[in-house]
Design a protein around this motif. Structure first.
Motif, PDB file in Angstrom:
ATOM      1  N   ALA A 131       0.805  -1.227   0.000  1.00 32.13           N
ATOM      2  CA  ALA A 131       0.000   0.000   0.000  1.00 32.13           C
ATOM      3  C   ALA A 131       0.839   1.279   0.000  1.00 32.13           C
ATOM      4  CB  ALA A 131      -0.974  -0.018   1.185  1.00 32.13           C
ATOM      5  N   PRO A 132       1.863   1.426   0.888  1.00 32.47           N
ATOM      6  CA  PRO A 132       2.663   2.660   0.843  1.00 32.47           C
ATOM      7  C   PRO A 132       3.417   2.849  -0.469  1.00 32.47           C
ATOM      8  CG  PRO A 132       3.031   1.469   2.908  1.00 32.47           C
ATOM      9  CD  PRO A 132       2.272   0.547   1.995  1.00 32.47           C
ATOM     10  N   THR A 133       3.876   1.742  -1.076  1.00 30.82           N
ATOM     11  CA  THR A 133       4.604   1.844  -2.344  1.00 30.82           C
ATOM     12  C   THR A 133       3.679   2.331  -3.457  1.00 30.82           C
ATOM     13  OG1 THR A 133       6.033   0.019  -1.645  1.00 30.82           O
ATOM     14  CG2 THR A 133       6.056   0.601  -3.977  1.00 30.82           C
ATOM     15  N   ILE A 134       2.468   1.766  -3.522  1.00 27.51           N
ATOM     16  CA  ILE A 134       1.491   2.206  -4.516  1.00 27.51           C
ATOM     17  C   ILE A 134       1.157   3.679  -4.317  1.00 27.51           C
ATOM     18  CG2 ILE A 134      -0.954   2.008  -5.142  1.00 27.51           C
ATOM     19  CD1 ILE A 134       0.637  -0.078  -6.501  1.00 27.51           C
ATOM     20  N   LEU A 135       0.989   4.075  -3.055  1.00 20.69           N
ATOM     21  CA  LEU A 135       0.691   5.481  -2.754  1.00 20.69           C
ATOM     22  C   LEU A 135       1.841   6.380  -3.181  1.00 20.69           C
ATOM     23  CD1 LEU A 135      -1.266   7.496  -1.440  1.00 20.69           C
ATOM     24  CD2 LEU A 135      -0.106   7.087   0.743  1.00 20.69           C
ATOM     25  N   LEU A 136       3.080   5.937  -2.935  1.00 20.75           N
ATOM     26  CA  LEU A 136       4.258   6.709  -3.340  1.00 20.75           C
ATOM     27  C   LEU A 136       4.312   6.866  -4.855  1.00 20.75           C
ATOM     28  CD1 LEU A 136       7.068   7.992  -2.789  1.00 20.75           C
ATOM     29  CD2 LEU A 136       8.007   5.669  -2.882  1.00 20.75           C
ATOM     30  N   VAL A 137       4.107   5.764  -5.595  1.00 19.00           N
ATOM     31  CA  VAL A 137       4.151   5.809  -7.066  1.00 19.00           C
ATOM     32  C   VAL A 137       3.063   6.727  -7.612  1.00 19.00           C
ATOM     33  CG1 VAL A 137       3.891   4.456  -9.171  1.00 19.00           C
ATOM     34  CG2 VAL A 137       5.177   3.513  -7.247  1.00 19.00           C
ATOM     35  N   GLY A 138       1.839   6.539  -7.132  1.00 25.04           N
ATOM     36  CA  GLY A 138       0.726   7.349  -7.608  1.00 25.04           C
ATOM     37  C   GLY A 138       0.916   8.824  -7.304  1.00 25.04           C
ATOM     38  N   THR A 139       1.377   9.123  -6.086  1.00 19.46           N
ATOM     39  CA  THR A 139       1.567  10.517  -5.688  1.00 19.46           C
ATOM     40  C   THR A 139       2.621  11.207  -6.535  1.00 19.46           C
ATOM     41  OG1 THR A 139       0.960   9.966  -3.406  1.00 19.46           O
ATOM     42  CG2 THR A 139       2.119  12.039  -3.761  1.00 19.46           C
ATOM     43  N   THR A 140       3.753  10.541  -6.760  1.00 24.13           N
ATOM     44  CA  THR A 140       4.820  11.164  -7.542  1.00 24.13           C
ATOM     45  C   THR A 140       4.390  11.388  -8.996  1.00 24.13           C
ATOM     46  OG1 THR A 140       5.798   8.959  -7.861  1.00 24.13           O
ATOM     47  CG2 THR A 140       6.734  10.339  -6.137  1.00 24.13           C
ATOM     48  N   ILE A 141       3.680  10.415  -9.575  1.00 26.27           N
ATOM     49  CA  ILE A 141       3.232  10.565 -10.964  1.00 26.27           C
ATOM     50  C   ILE A 141       2.238  11.717 -11.090  1.00 26.27           C
ATOM     51  CG2 ILE A 141       1.835   9.488 -12.780  1.00 26.27           C
ATOM     52  CD1 ILE A 141       3.176   6.848 -12.052  1.00 26.27           C
ATOM     53  N   ILE A 142       1.259  11.767 -10.191  1.00 28.14           N
ATOM     54  CA  ILE A 142       0.256  12.832 -10.251  1.00 28.14           C
ATOM     55  C   ILE A 142       0.901  14.189 -10.001  1.00 28.14           C
ATOM     56  CG2 ILE A 142      -1.816  13.755  -9.135  1.00 28.14           C
ATOM     57  CD1 ILE A 142      -2.593  10.795  -8.575  1.00 28.14           C
ATOM     58  N   PHE A 143       1.801  14.242  -8.996  1.00 23.32           N
ATOM     59  CA  PHE A 143       2.457  15.508  -8.662  1.00 23.32           C
ATOM     60  C   PHE A 143       3.284  16.031  -9.832  1.00 23.32           C
ATOM     61  CE2 PHE A 143       6.337  17.648  -7.154  1.00 23.32           C
ATOM     62  CZ  PHE A 143       5.776  18.764  -6.540  1.00 23.32           C
ATOM     63  N   PHE A 144       4.145  15.182 -10.397  1.00 27.64           N
ATOM     64  CA  PHE A 144       5.039  15.660 -11.452  1.00 27.64           C
ATOM     65  C   PHE A 144       4.289  15.930 -12.755  1.00 27.64           C
ATOM     66  CE2 PHE A 144       8.410  13.955  -8.702  1.00 27.64           C
ATOM     67  CZ  PHE A 144       9.271  15.042  -8.725  1.00 27.64           C
ATOM     68  N   THR A 145       3.208  15.206 -13.009  1.00 27.33           N
ATOM     69  CA  THR A 145       2.394  15.527 -14.180  1.00 27.33           C
ATOM     70  C   THR A 145       1.723  16.886 -14.009  1.00 27.33           C
ATOM     71  OG1 THR A 145       1.962  13.170 -14.539  1.00 27.33           O
ATOM     72  CG2 THR A 145       0.538  14.714 -15.682  1.00 27.33           C
ATOM     73  N   THR A 146       1.248  17.166 -12.793  1.00 28.15           N
ATOM     74  CA  THR A 146       0.656  18.477 -12.503  1.00 28.15           C
ATOM     75  C   THR A 146       1.687  19.581 -12.672  1.00 28.15           C
ATOM     76  OG1 THR A 146      -0.827  17.429 -10.887  1.00 28.15           O
ATOM     77  CG2 THR A 146      -0.589  19.819 -10.770  1.00 28.15           C
ATOM     78  N   ILE A 147       2.886  19.369 -12.111  1.00 33.26           N
ATOM     79  CA  ILE A 147       3.948  20.381 -12.220  1.00 33.26           C
ATOM     80  C   ILE A 147       4.335  20.597 -13.681  1.00 33.26           C
ATOM     81  CG2 ILE A 147       6.339  20.919 -11.639  1.00 33.26           C
ATOM     82  CD1 ILE A 147       4.271  21.197  -9.351  1.00 33.26           C
ATOM     83  N   GLN A 148       4.425  19.498 -14.430  1.00 30.29           N
ATOM     84  CA  GLN A 148       4.778  19.617 -15.856  1.00 30.29           C
ATOM     85  C   GLN A 148       3.732  20.438 -16.609  1.00 30.29           C
ATOM     86  OE1 GLN A 148       3.131  17.087 -18.434  1.00 30.29           O
ATOM     87  NE2 GLN A 148       3.735  18.712 -19.843  1.00 30.29           N
ATOM     88  N   THR A 149       2.469  20.191 -16.317  1.00 31.78           N
ATOM     89  CA  THR A 149       1.391  20.925 -16.986  1.00 31.78           C
ATOM     90  C   THR A 149       1.435  22.410 -16.645  1.00 31.78           C
ATOM     91  OG1 THR A 149       0.026  18.935 -16.810  1.00 31.78           O
ATOM     92  CG2 THR A 149      -1.093  20.973 -17.400  1.00 31.78           C
ATOM     93  N   ILE A 150       1.686  22.722 -15.372  1.00 28.17           N
ATOM     94  CA  ILE A 150       1.738  24.120 -14.939  1.00 28.17           C
ATOM     95  C   ILE A 150       2.968  24.824 -15.523  1.00 28.17           C
ATOM     96  CG2 ILE A 150       2.011  25.638 -12.941  1.00 28.17           C
ATOM     97  CD1 ILE A 150       0.444  23.605 -11.331  1.00 28.17           C
ATOM     98  N   VAL A 151       4.125  24.165 -15.466  1.00 26.49           N
ATOM     99  CA  VAL A 151       5.357  24.760 -16.002  1.00 26.49           C
ATOM    100  C   VAL A 151       5.209  25.017 -17.498  1.00 26.49           C
ATOM    101  CG1 VAL A 151       7.790  24.298 -16.496  1.00 26.49           C
ATOM    102  CG2 VAL A 151       6.873  23.817 -14.230  1.00 26.49           C
ATOM    103  N   GLN A 152       4.610  24.057 -18.193  1.00 25.21           N
ATOM    104  CA  GLN A 152       4.395  24.216 -19.631  1.00 25.21           C
ATOM    105  C   GLN A 152       3.484  25.405 -19.914  1.00 25.21           C
ATOM    106  OE1 GLN A 152       3.361  20.590 -21.693  1.00 25.21           O
ATOM    107  NE2 GLN A 152       2.255  21.711 -23.270  1.00 25.21           N
ATOM    108  N   GLN A 153       2.429  25.551 -19.102  1.00 31.27           N
ATOM    109  CA  GLN A 153       1.517  26.680 -19.264  1.00 31.27           C
ATOM    110  C   GLN A 153       2.225  28.002 -18.990  1.00 31.27           C
ATOM    111  OE1 GLN A 153      -1.584  26.639 -20.283  1.00 31.27           O
ATOM    112  NE2 GLN A 153      -2.322  28.699 -19.789  1.00 31.27           N
TER     113      GLN A 153
END
Length: 317
Positions: free
Chosen positions: A201-223
């Motif tokens: 469970a913690p590993t899945i949470l870590l993977v999901g959180t990092t992917i969502i976070f960095f995708t959000t940051i990428q979208t904002i930086v690109q904008q």
């Protein structure tokens, strides 16, 4: 470049603590301001990251993580007299089938249960690292490239490199004795399946959180860059996406260069380079067991040079 910077930073961290902390604070402030300036974009980026995680990674990662953790606990008594070569092979097979960060969680479990010396664990953390075959064969090869052979070819190249490194490491460590395994370090007899789910469970949470976070940051930086630099080259946007989160970077790259002959080489480069989100997952898991990430960084830099070069020389049409 990211990995090289991380290696240098790891080496000089004690001397540069204040500067490093200042850079992190400044980065956090900038990102918070971007979130406040582009709330709708941040929402869109979060949705995109969540969709990528649920569609491209979660179905492939969750079953493998649970099964590998379960298998490790069930087979622990058999490893009390296991030879080093057998232990290395078992760890590598589990990591190769499960994909990252299965290898890191496997090595951390073996180290914490006293089955590996810290130096061996540092080395295996670097070698037992590969994408899930289902992710490469399913999402990348079939869904993105519509190819039946690309995925197999890439996996063969990457695992050939890793196995050569694994054999080299075996000969380096073979003269040292394996640590004695205490049965008290491997709590298997209460509920191995429940414990594997709890550990996953913690590993899945870590993977999901990092992917969502960095995708959000990428979208904002690109904008933000589009606002500041209207004529920003599309290749720069793709590079930012690939550096921050490889799943989204792969999707954008295939869409942008679908008709180019060198597209497979770009995909090989991105898969080998991976992204900050993946490296951060490994760093967090490694630090939880007090493992050094320097061997991991060195091997990643080496694989970025060797694997794409071999593909370009012998397989690029």
């Amino acid at each position: 470049m990211i990995l090289a910077f991380a290696y240098v930073n790891d080496k000089k961290l004690k001397r540069d603590d204040n500067m490093y902390a200042t850079i992190q604070i400044a980065l956090c402030i900038v990102l918070i301001l971007l979130l406040l300036l582009f709330p709708q974009t941040a929402h869109h980026g979060t949705d995109l990251g969540l969709t990528l995680f649920m569609d491209a990674l979660f179905p492939y990662l969750l079953p493998y993580l649970i099964l590998t953790q379960w298998l490790l606990r069930l087979t622990a008594p058999m490893r009390t007299k296991t030879k080093r070569a057998s232990l290395y092979v078992q760890a590598y097979i589990i990591s190769a089938l499960g994909g990252y960060p299965t290898g890191a969680t496997t090595i951390v479990y073996l180290k914490n249960s006293g089955q590996l010396h810290p130096k061996e664990a540092n080395f295996l953390l670097a070698v037992c690292h590969a994408p899930s075959p289902l992710f490469v064969l399913g999402f990348v090869s079939l869904d993105l490239l519509h190819s039946n052979t690309f995925g197999w070819l890439f996996l063969c190249l990457l695992h050939s490199f890793n196995i050569c490194c694994l054999i080299t490491g075996y000969f380096l460590f073979r003269k040292s004795e394996l640590p004695s395994i205490s049965i008290h370090n491997t709590p298997l007899y209460s509920a191995p399946f429940s414990e594997s789910i709890k550990e996953t469970a913690p590993t899945i949470l870590l993977v999901g959180t990092t992917i969502i976070f960095f995708t959000t940051i990428q979208t904002i930086v690109q904008q933000g860059l589009d606002k500041l630099i209207p004529k920003l080259p599309h290749t720069a946007e793709l590079s930012i996406a690939a550096i921050l989160e490889v799943t989204n970077g792969l999707k954008m790259t295939v869409t942008a260069f679908s008709s180019h002959s060198y597209l497979p080489l770009l995909v090989v480069l991105l898969l080998t380079m991976q992204s900050i989100s993946i490296h951060l997952q490994i760093f967090v898991i490694a630090k939880s067991a007090k493992l050094s990430v320097r061997p991991y960084i060195k091997f990643r830099l080496l694989s970025i040079i060797i694997v794409p070069t071999i593909y370009a020389l012998f397989f690029l049409k």
